[in-house]
Write a protein that holds these residues in place. Structure first.
Motif, PDB file in Angstrom:
ATOM      1  N   PHE A 208      10.265  -5.433  -4.466  1.00  0.00           N
ATOM      2  CA  PHE A 208       8.849  -5.147  -4.321  1.00  0.00           C
ATOM      3  C   PHE A 208       8.131  -5.436  -5.633  1.00  0.00           C
ATOM      4  O   PHE A 208       8.655  -5.153  -6.700  1.00  0.00           O
ATOM      5  CB  PHE A 208       8.611  -3.660  -3.992  1.00  0.00           C
ATOM      6  N   ARG A 209       6.912  -5.970  -5.548  1.00  0.00           N
ATOM      7  CA  ARG A 209       6.037  -6.033  -6.717  1.00  0.00           C
ATOM      8  C   ARG A 209       5.265  -4.728  -6.705  1.00  0.00           C
ATOM      9  O   ARG A 209       4.663  -4.366  -5.686  1.00  0.00           O
ATOM     10  CB  ARG A 209       5.071  -7.210  -6.650  1.00  0.00           C
ATOM     11  N   VAL A 210       5.310  -3.989  -7.818  1.00  0.00           N
ATOM     12  CA  VAL A 210       4.688  -2.667  -7.888  1.00  0.00           C
ATOM     13  C   VAL A 210       3.702  -2.606  -9.048  1.00  0.00           C
ATOM     14  O   VAL A 210       3.812  -3.355 -10.016  1.00  0.00           O
ATOM     15  CB  VAL A 210       5.746  -1.552  -8.029  1.00  0.00           C
ATOM     16  N   ARG A 211       2.739  -1.680  -8.933  1.00  0.00           N
ATOM     17  CA  ARG A 211       1.732  -1.475  -9.988  1.00  0.00           C
ATOM     18  C   ARG A 211       1.716   0.000 -10.369  1.00  0.00           C
ATOM     19  O   ARG A 211       1.541   0.875  -9.518  1.00  0.00           O
ATOM     20  CB  ARG A 211       0.346  -1.884  -9.505  1.00  0.00           C
ATOM     21  N   ALA A 212       1.859   0.257 -11.658  1.00  0.00           N
ATOM     22  CA  ALA A 212       1.800   1.624 -12.189  1.00  0.00           C
ATOM     23  C   ALA A 212       0.344   2.042 -12.379  1.00  0.00           C
ATOM     24  O   ALA A 212      -0.566   1.214 -12.315  1.00  0.00           O
ATOM     25  CB  ALA A 212       2.551   1.695 -13.512  1.00  0.00           C
TER      26      ALA A 212
ATOM     27  N   GLU B   2       2.500   1.989  -6.932  1.00  0.00           N
ATOM     28  CA  GLU B   2       2.001   1.443  -5.674  1.00  0.00           C
ATOM     29  C   GLU B   2       2.693   0.118  -5.385  1.00  0.00           C
ATOM     30  O   GLU B   2       2.835  -0.719  -6.274  1.00  0.00           O
ATOM     31  CB  GLU B   2       0.496   1.206  -5.764  1.00  0.00           C
ATOM     32  N   ILE B   3       3.117  -0.080  -4.146  1.00  0.00           N
ATOM     33  CA  ILE B   3       3.703  -1.351  -3.742  1.00  0.00           C
ATOM     34  C   ILE B   3       2.557  -2.298  -3.419  1.00  0.00           C
ATOM     35  O   ILE B   3       1.763  -2.032  -2.516  1.00  0.00           O
ATOM     36  CB  ILE B   3       4.651  -1.174  -2.538  1.00  0.00           C
ATOM     37  N   VAL B   4       2.450  -3.384  -4.193  1.00  0.00           N
ATOM     38  CA  VAL B   4       1.348  -4.325  -4.004  1.00  0.00           C
ATOM     39  C   VAL B   4       1.796  -5.589  -3.279  1.00  0.00           C
ATOM     40  O   VAL B   4       0.957  -6.348  -2.786  1.00  0.00           O
ATOM     41  CB  VAL B   4       0.652  -4.689  -5.334  1.00  0.00           C
TER      42      VAL B   4
ATOM     43  N   GLY C  53       0.791  -1.223   0.000  1.00  0.00           N
ATOM     44  CA  GLY C  53       0.000   0.000   0.000  1.00  0.00           C
ATOM     45  C   GLY C  53       0.823   1.272   0.000  1.00  0.00           C
ATOM     46  O   GLY C  53       0.304   2.345  -0.309  1.00  0.00           O
ATOM     47  N   ASP C  54       2.108   1.183   0.353  1.00  0.00           N
ATOM     48  CA  ASP C  54       2.984   2.356   0.275  1.00  0.00           C
ATOM     49  C   ASP C  54       3.207   2.712  -1.192  1.00  0.00           C
ATOM     50  O   ASP C  54       2.924   1.930  -2.090  1.00  0.00           O
ATOM     51  CB  ASP C  54       4.335   2.070   0.934  1.00  0.00           C
ATOM     52  N   ARG C  55       3.732   3.904  -1.433  1.00  0.00           N
ATOM     53  CA  ARG C  55       4.061   4.333  -2.787  1.00  0.00           C
ATOM     54  C   ARG C  55       5.572   4.440  -2.922  1.00  0.00           C
ATOM     55  O   ARG C  55       6.257   4.856  -1.985  1.00  0.00           O
ATOM     56  CB  ARG C  55       3.409   5.671  -3.104  1.00  0.00           C
ATOM     57  N   LEU C  56       6.067   4.066  -4.077  1.00  0.00           N
ATOM     58  CA  LEU C  56       7.483   4.187  -4.393  1.00  0.00           C
ATOM     59  C   LEU C  56       7.613   5.331  -5.384  1.00  0.00           C
ATOM     60  O   LEU C  56       6.994   5.305  -6.455  1.00  0.00           O
ATOM     61  CB  LEU C  56       8.000   2.881  -4.992  1.00  0.00           C
TER      62      LEU C  56
ATOM     63  N   CYS D 291      15.168   6.426  -5.723  1.00  0.00           N
ATOM     64  CA  CYS D 291      13.802   6.110  -5.282  1.00  0.00           C
ATOM     65  C   CYS D 291      13.639   6.370  -3.784  1.00  0.00           C
ATOM     66  O   CYS D 291      14.586   6.218  -3.014  1.00  0.00           O
ATOM     67  CB  CYS D 291      13.492   4.633  -5.537  1.00  0.00           C
ATOM     68  N   VAL D 292      12.427   6.747  -3.395  1.00  0.00           N
ATOM     69  CA  VAL D 292      12.085   6.891  -1.980  1.00  0.00           C
ATOM     70  C   VAL D 292      10.717   6.258  -1.745  1.00  0.00           C
ATOM     71  O   VAL D 292       9.887   6.219  -2.647  1.00  0.00           O
ATOM     72  CB  VAL D 292      12.062   8.364  -1.507  1.00  0.00           C
ATOM     73  N   VAL D 293      10.495   5.775  -0.533  1.00  0.00           N
ATOM     74  CA  VAL D 293       9.206   5.191  -0.159  1.00  0.00           C
ATOM     75  C   VAL D 293       8.374   6.262   0.527  1.00  0.00           C
ATOM     76  O   VAL D 293       8.845   6.943   1.440  1.00  0.00           O
ATOM     77  CB  VAL D 293       9.399   3.979   0.780  1.00  0.00           C
ATOM     78  N   GLU D 294       7.146   6.416   0.058  1.00  0.00           N
ATOM     79  CA  GLU D 294       6.176   7.300   0.708  1.00  0.00           C
ATOM     80  C   GLU D 294       5.204   6.386   1.448  1.00  0.00           C
ATOM     81  O   GLU D 294       4.391   5.702   0.830  1.00  0.00           O
ATOM     82  CB  GLU D 294       5.448   8.123  -0.347  1.00  0.00           C
ATOM     83  N   HIS D 295       5.333   6.352   2.762  1.00  0.00           N
ATOM     84  CA  HIS D 295       4.524   5.447   3.572  1.00  0.00           C
ATOM     85  C   HIS D 295       3.082   5.946   3.644  1.00  0.00           C
ATOM     86  O   HIS D 295       2.838   7.143   3.764  1.00  0.00           O
ATOM     87  CB  HIS D 295       5.107   5.312   4.975  1.00  0.00           C
ATOM     88  N   ARG D 296       2.147   5.006   3.555  1.00  0.00           N
ATOM     89  CA  ARG D 296       0.738   5.371   3.673  1.00  0.00           C
ATOM     90  C   ARG D 296       0.471   5.795   5.109  1.00  0.00           C
ATOM     91  O   ARG D 296       1.124   5.306   6.044  1.00  0.00           O
ATOM     92  CB  ARG D 296      -0.162   4.221   3.259  1.00  0.00           C
ATOM     93  N   PRO D 297      -0.473   6.682   5.302  1.00  0.00           N
ATOM     94  CA  PRO D 297      -0.792   7.109   6.681  1.00  0.00           C
ATOM     95  C   PRO D 297      -1.322   5.914   7.483  1.00  0.00           C
ATOM     96  O   PRO D 297      -2.034   5.076   6.944  1.00  0.00           O
ATOM     97  CB  PRO D 297      -1.883   8.154   6.499  1.00  0.00           C
ATOM     98  N   SER D 298      -0.953   5.869   8.739  1.00  0.00           N
ATOM     99  CA  SER D 298      -1.444   4.774   9.577  1.00  0.00           C
ATOM    100  C   SER D 298      -2.925   4.970   9.834  1.00  0.00           C
ATOM    101  O   SER D 298      -3.448   6.074   9.879  1.00  0.00           O
ATOM    102  CB  SER D 298      -0.682   4.723  10.901  1.00  0.00           C
TER     103      SER D 298
END
Length: 66
Positions: free
Chosen positions: A37-41, A24-26, A6-9, A55-62
């Motif tokens: 990571f398996r990712v979806r564009a 999106e990291i799936v 669910g995080d974004r790369l 690259c940086v990871v943008e963590h989804r809000p908790s």
């Protein structure tokens, strides 16, 4: 680099004028949240990535709010 489903790369453009893009990291395939990571564009294409230094990871809000 650590991520969760669910995080974004964010992949930064490597040349002048090239836009950043995100996926999106799936699925996290490495141990303890590490790559690959398996990712979806946005267009639905999926691939496996081992992100580099551009690259940086943008963590989804908790979901816990208090």
């Amino acid at each position: 680099m650590y991520a969760s489903k669910g995080d974004r790369l964010i992949i930064h453009g490597r040349v002048v004028g090239q836009q950043d893009h995100s996926v999106e990291i799936v699925e996290v395939l490495g141990p303890d949240g590490t790559p690959p990571f398996r990712v979806r564009a946005a267009n639905g294409h999926e691939t496996i990535m081992s992100p580099g230094p551009d690259c940086v990871v943008e963590h989804r809000p908790s979901s816990t709010q208090g």
